[in-house]
Design a protein around this motif. Structure first.
Motif, PDB file in Angstrom:
ATOM      1  N   GLY A  30      41.209  51.873   9.846  1.00 55.94           N
ATOM      2  CA  GLY A  30      39.898  51.963   9.221  1.00 55.94           C
ATOM      3  C   GLY A  30      38.786  51.622  10.189  1.00 55.94           C
ATOM      4  N   LEU A  31      38.831  52.206  11.374  1.00 58.32           N
ATOM      5  CA  LEU A  31      37.805  51.904  12.376  1.00 58.32           C
ATOM      6  C   LEU A  31      36.509  52.637  12.049  1.00 58.32           C
ATOM      7  CD1 LEU A  31      40.569  51.395  13.880  1.00 58.32           C
ATOM      8  CD2 LEU A  31      39.350  51.960  15.987  1.00 58.32           C
ATOM      9  N   PRO A  32      35.364  51.961  12.222  1.00 57.97           N
ATOM     10  CA  PRO A  32      34.099  52.674  12.058  1.00 57.97           C
ATOM     11  C   PRO A  32      33.911  53.693  13.187  1.00 57.97           C
ATOM     12  CG  PRO A  32      33.694  50.419  12.782  1.00 57.97           C
ATOM     13  CD  PRO A  32      35.164  50.533  12.516  1.00 57.97           C
TER      14      PRO A  32
ATOM     15  N   PRO B  40      32.418  55.021  16.256  1.00 60.93           N
ATOM     16  CA  PRO B  40      31.638  54.347  17.306  1.00 60.93           C
ATOM     17  C   PRO B  40      30.341  55.068  17.656  1.00 60.93           C
ATOM     18  CG  PRO B  40      33.628  55.368  18.224  1.00 60.93           C
ATOM     19  CD  PRO B  40      33.724  55.502  16.737  1.00 60.93           C
ATOM     20  N   ARG B  41      30.244  56.346  17.280  1.00 65.68           N
ATOM     21  CA  ARG B  41      28.981  57.074  17.524  1.00 65.68           C
ATOM     22  C   ARG B  41      27.839  56.498  16.677  1.00 65.68           C
ATOM     23  NH1 ARG B  41      33.230  60.781  18.204  1.00 65.68           N
ATOM     24  NH2 ARG B  41      33.620  60.468  15.991  1.00 65.68           N
TER      25      ARG B  41
ATOM     26  N   PHE C 225      27.404  53.157  16.273  1.00 64.62           N
ATOM     27  CA  PHE C 225      26.961  51.839  16.763  1.00 64.62           C
ATOM     28  C   PHE C 225      25.554  51.965  17.338  1.00 64.62           C
ATOM     29  CE2 PHE C 225      31.676  50.842  17.945  1.00 64.62           C
ATOM     30  CZ  PHE C 225      31.947  50.478  16.634  1.00 64.62           C
TER      31      PHE C 225
ATOM     32  N   GLN D 269      38.295  38.529   8.176  1.00 61.47           N
ATOM     33  CA  GLN D 269      39.649  37.991   8.239  1.00 61.47           C
ATOM     34  C   GLN D 269      39.608  36.465   8.225  1.00 61.47           C
ATOM     35  OE1 GLN D 269      42.575  39.697   8.145  1.00 61.47           O
ATOM     36  NE2 GLN D 269      43.562  37.696   7.982  1.00 61.47           N
TER      37      GLN D 269
ATOM     38  N   SER E  41      31.361  44.213  10.156  1.00 61.06           N
ATOM     39  CA  SER E  41      32.248  45.102  10.926  1.00 61.06           C
ATOM     40  C   SER E  41      32.000  46.570  10.651  1.00 61.06           C
ATOM     41  CB  SER E  41      33.710  44.770  10.628  1.00 61.06           C
ATOM     42  OG  SER E  41      34.044  43.511  11.163  1.00 61.06           O
ATOM     43  N   LYS E  42      31.768  46.936   9.417  1.00 61.66           N
ATOM     44  CA  LYS E  42      31.647  48.347   9.095  1.00 61.66           C
ATOM     45  C   LYS E  42      30.213  48.855   9.168  1.00 61.66           C
ATOM     46  CE  LYS E  42      36.072  48.540   8.185  1.00 61.66           C
ATOM     47  NZ  LYS E  42      36.651  47.203   8.341  1.00 61.66           N
TER      48      LYS E  42
ATOM     49  N   SER F 250      29.108  46.357  13.725  1.00 66.10           N
ATOM     50  CA  SER F 250      30.096  46.415  14.806  1.00 66.10           C
ATOM     51  C   SER F 250      31.252  45.472  14.517  1.00 66.10           C
ATOM     52  CB  SER F 250      29.428  45.997  16.122  1.00 66.10           C
ATOM     53  OG  SER F 250      30.345  45.315  16.964  1.00 66.10           O
ATOM     54  N   PRO F 251      32.471  45.996  14.502  1.00 63.32           N
ATOM     55  CA  PRO F 251      33.619  45.105  14.295  1.00 63.32           C
ATOM     56  C   PRO F 251      33.905  44.219  15.506  1.00 63.32           C
ATOM     57  CG  PRO F 251      34.352  47.386  14.559  1.00 63.32           C
ATOM     58  CD  PRO F 251      32.862  47.403  14.597  1.00 63.32           C
ATOM     59  N   GLY F 252      33.503  44.695  16.689  1.00 63.10           N
ATOM     60  CA  GLY F 252      33.767  43.953  17.912  1.00 63.10           C
ATOM     61  C   GLY F 252      32.945  42.680  18.028  1.00 63.10           C
ATOM     62  N   MET F 253      31.921  42.539  17.201  1.00 60.88           N
ATOM     63  CA  MET F 253      31.151  41.292  17.190  1.00 60.88           C
ATOM     64  C   MET F 253      31.893  40.199  16.439  1.00 60.88           C
ATOM     65  SD  MET F 253      27.763  42.005  18.187  1.00 60.88           S
ATOM     66  CE  MET F 253      26.580  41.251  17.067  1.00 60.88           C
ATOM     67  N   ARG F 254      32.816  40.577  15.546  1.00 55.12           N
ATOM     68  CA  ARG F 254      33.551  39.612  14.712  1.00 55.12           C
ATOM     69  C   ARG F 254      32.597  38.681  13.963  1.00 55.12           C
ATOM     70  NH1 ARG F 254      37.866  40.136  12.840  1.00 55.12           N
ATOM     71  NH2 ARG F 254      36.751  42.023  12.522  1.00 55.12           N
TER      72      ARG F 254
ATOM     73  N   TYR G 183      36.912  57.359  11.279  1.00 51.40           N
ATOM     74  CA  TYR G 183      36.861  57.360  12.751  1.00 51.40           C
ATOM     75  C   TYR G 183      36.811  58.750  13.396  1.00 51.40           C
ATOM     76  CZ  TYR G 183      38.057  56.164  17.574  1.00 51.40           C
ATOM     77  OH  TYR G 183      38.063  56.044  18.925  1.00 51.40           O
TER      78      TYR G 183
ATOM     79  N   LEU H 180      31.903  47.221  21.222  1.00 57.16           N
ATOM     80  CA  LEU H 180      31.503  46.917  19.850  1.00 57.16           C
ATOM     81  C   LEU H 180      32.593  47.261  18.834  1.00 57.16           C
ATOM     82  CD1 LEU H 180      27.807  48.200  20.074  1.00 57.16           C
ATOM     83  CD2 LEU H 180      28.555  45.816  19.954  1.00 57.16           C
ATOM     84  N   GLN H 181      33.733  47.756  19.312  1.00 53.18           N
ATOM     85  CA  GLN H 181      34.823  48.204  18.420  1.00 53.18           C
ATOM     86  C   GLN H 181      35.902  47.118  18.285  1.00 53.18           C
ATOM     87  OE1 GLN H 181      35.840  49.860  15.847  1.00 53.18           O
ATOM     88  NE2 GLN H 181      35.537  51.945  16.633  1.00 53.18           N
TER      89      GLN H 181
ATOM     90  N   THR I 258      35.204  41.318  20.851  1.00 54.47           N
ATOM     91  CA  THR I 258      35.373  42.253  21.956  1.00 54.47           C
ATOM     92  C   THR I 258      34.185  42.168  22.904  1.00 54.47           C
ATOM     93  OG1 THR I 258      36.244  43.715  20.218  1.00 54.47           O
ATOM     94  CG2 THR I 258      36.112  44.619  22.444  1.00 54.47           C
TER      95      THR I 258
END
Lengths: 402, 402
Positions: A36-38, A40-41, A43, A103, A241-242, A245-249, A378, B64-65, B276
């Motif tokens: 379920g990745l957002p 990335p285009r 972001f 999480q 995240s959705k 950015s999920p990478g920011m946590r 994605y 950012l993923q 990330t």
């Protein structure tokens, strides 16, 4: 070295099927409808580059330093303002804590709410990482059936009543009311109110997990359970995240003060605090309305991909295959004829160049063998179309082979 | 709402004294010698601004993923290279995982290694957050005495032997061998080797917590336990909090593959993965040697403040007061004459404009009532001097009042 140095706790923790599956999807010839990745285009890279530069240059000495476990003052203020702009006004009984993604929100909630053997009410199917976060703290589960309107709250009432009559310690209801993961459904207001009545009647807490609340394809924003709650029993979890950015946590939890206070105490042990730097960047992103300005584009993009997935399913799938019709979120849940096992079918699908998540991963009792989750979030729209076409061929083969 | 909805686990988690104390130090008229915060003037703001900009602009879609639980490939590679430049070469039996600060490293280690009632050997005094991370998973403790050379490894041998003879399940030795927190000492190589012999003889794991390993005030870099370890029993924890930025919340653990693998499994439940974005920024910081280029300045700055603290203690403190003489790290540990209770004295100290951490916070058995930890890391040198002067007046008053 003695082999027995690992704790007995290790036998309780297993690899997440979804995470393992994501590895399959890394082959370049496989179209992944699994994770379920957002997209990335979507972001907001340019805005975030500017913001990160400004934060580090102007308040770097604060942004790179330790910060409070509950969150930096500026992040918590912007989180509260953001919720208020989207219909959730906190009461004097509520408080907020930042978490390292939703999480961690679920893990901390499990830690402060669940005693060994307590029952958590979940949707069937539901988000497996939530099952894990509660189970690792000793939770058992009771499941409520779902239909096109999301959780069937009459079934909820039946399940709770029966459990209470049997003397089970029922602690909370966990739900994803909007853009359900994996089921794709969104509850209407009538059901939301009924859910809250049941919670009230049996004095249960409600955890509202809302990562997709703003990613909806209808005119009006959907009311949160939290905004309909009159007795302060809804614990609201908002993830960035959705929508950013999920990478920011980064996520936050808004709920009763003593729950939040104890989450903060547990979080001190778990990771002391969430990254100050990402909190500062996200706070400025929230303050300057980056998410809101990006929202139309996000909704348009995901709606287009959803349309492609539903159209292609409609055009291609043989009779006897059913699926949900999401008005928000990232997922379509597919039910194949009885007798087909999507876990076994997966390797064949990967050979044909498409991946999905077998449905049984989403059922606490491992039922749903003939179901699967497809994500349209994605891949580009054309790949969604091609992925569904490939999947259809696998399903047809499987049906022919019975 | 029922009052009993919190789990019984909540009775095990309490507020950290040090964190609570940091709140006292927020009064502008109080010089804090309490918290172990790095000097923010040493943060490489300019370099990190440039790096953050480049990371977001050039690989923003990845940064950012979502990313793997064990860490991004680029971060793990740079972490391994960094360790190797500083004397730790991993073996084929080892693996690495990124964690959200060393607090999370210790929490995950406790989770995968400690069963209810297992014994952990710690220094007396030791880092309280480590005690917490192990205790929350059910650990009990055995303490080893310290002297000017750090952990007394002959006492270690006696303690372990006795415990094993009594049938206690001893699991691991936790140590901060360089720039000890709170004791300020650094172990020499002879003791390090002896520690490893004891671990070998009794088949124990060793957790080497090494946040201050590079912040030393001697000619040569100190050998890590990990680099002296021949039997793969040292689990090495490296934090970036003191040498780069605590607000990034980044550390890593290098140790036996199965320990790391189980830490990754537990981390999936705890927070899925570490940011990330901060991993990408830190990886580029490591790759371009930002820390190494900053190291001389860091060492000079902290050495100067240490000198000021030791000089002022020497000039001002009355007879009967003793303290350690650090050759690395952030801390001096002070012992006052018996009968003085530094916990009770703290409020008076704050009234006089200085804060410290009462020593009992660092003893698992709450002994050390007449001790305290002073940190010279955060305030400017002149404030360190003034803080120690104020503290001396409080101590003199206290001694006069006995």
């Amino acid at each position: 070295m003695k082999p027995g140095y690992l704790s007995s706790r290790c036998s309780r923790i297993g690899a997440s099927e979804i995470r393992e599956l994501l590895k399959l999807a890394e082959r370049p010839d496989v179209i992944s409808l699994a994770g379920g990745l957002p997209d990335p285009r979507l972001f907001p890279k340019e805005e975030m580059t500017e913001i990160a530069k400004r934060v580090l240059r102007e308040v770097g000495e604060k942004a790179l330093q330790y910060s409070p476990t509950k969150g930096t003052a500026v992040f918590l203020r912007e989180a509260a303002d953001f919720m208020e702009r989207h219909g959730v006004r906190l009461s004097g009984e509520d408080d907020i804590i930042v978490t390292s993604g939703s999480q961690q929100a679920l893990y901390l909630l499990g830690g402060v709410l669940i005693d060994e053997g307590d029952y958590v009410i979940v949707e069937k199917p539901t988000y497996p990482a939530a099952l894990g976060a509660f189970k690792v703290h000793g939770a058992r589960f009771l499941g409520v059936r779902m239909d096109d309107g999301g959780m069937d709250t009459h079934d909820l009432e039946r399940v709770v009543k029966e459990a209470v009559n049997e003397g089970k310690r029922v602690k909370l209801i966990y739900t994803i009311p909007t853009g359900h993961n994996p089921y794709g459904t969104t509850m209407d207001n009538e059901r939301r109110k009924h859910l809250l009545e049941v919670a009230e009647k049996y004095d249960l807490l409600v955890v509202e997990d809302d990562p997709y609340g703003l990613i909806t394809f209808v005119e009006k924003e959907i009311d949160k359970l939290k905004s309909l709650d009159k007795s302060g029993r809804v614990i609201y979890v908002q993830s960035l995240s959705k929508i950013l950015s999920p990478g920011m946590r980064l996520a936050w939890v808004a709920g009763p003060k003593d729950v939040i206070e104890h989450m903060a105490l547990l979080k001190q042990y778990v990771d002391l605090h969430t990254s100050t730097l990402t909190q500062y960047i996200a706070a400025e992103t929230l303050r300057s309305r980056v998410i809101e300005r990006n929202l139309d584009r996000m909704r348009r993009t995901y709606k287009e991909k959803r349309d492609v997935m539903l159209e292609t399913l409609e055009e291609e799938m043989p009779e006897g295959v059913e699926w949900t019709k999401p008005i928000g979120g990232f997922f379509v849940f597919v039910k194949l004829p009885e007798g087909i096992d999507t876990s076994k079918m997966l390797m064949k699908a990967v050979e044909k160049g498409v991946a999905y998540v077998p449905g049984s991963a989403f059922f606490y009792d491992r039922s749903g063998a003939n179901t699967m989750r497809l994500s349209y979030s994605y891949p580009p729209a054309e790949m969604v179309r091609e992925g569904v076409k490939r999947l259809t061929r696998v399903v047809r083969d499987e049906l022919a082979g019975r």
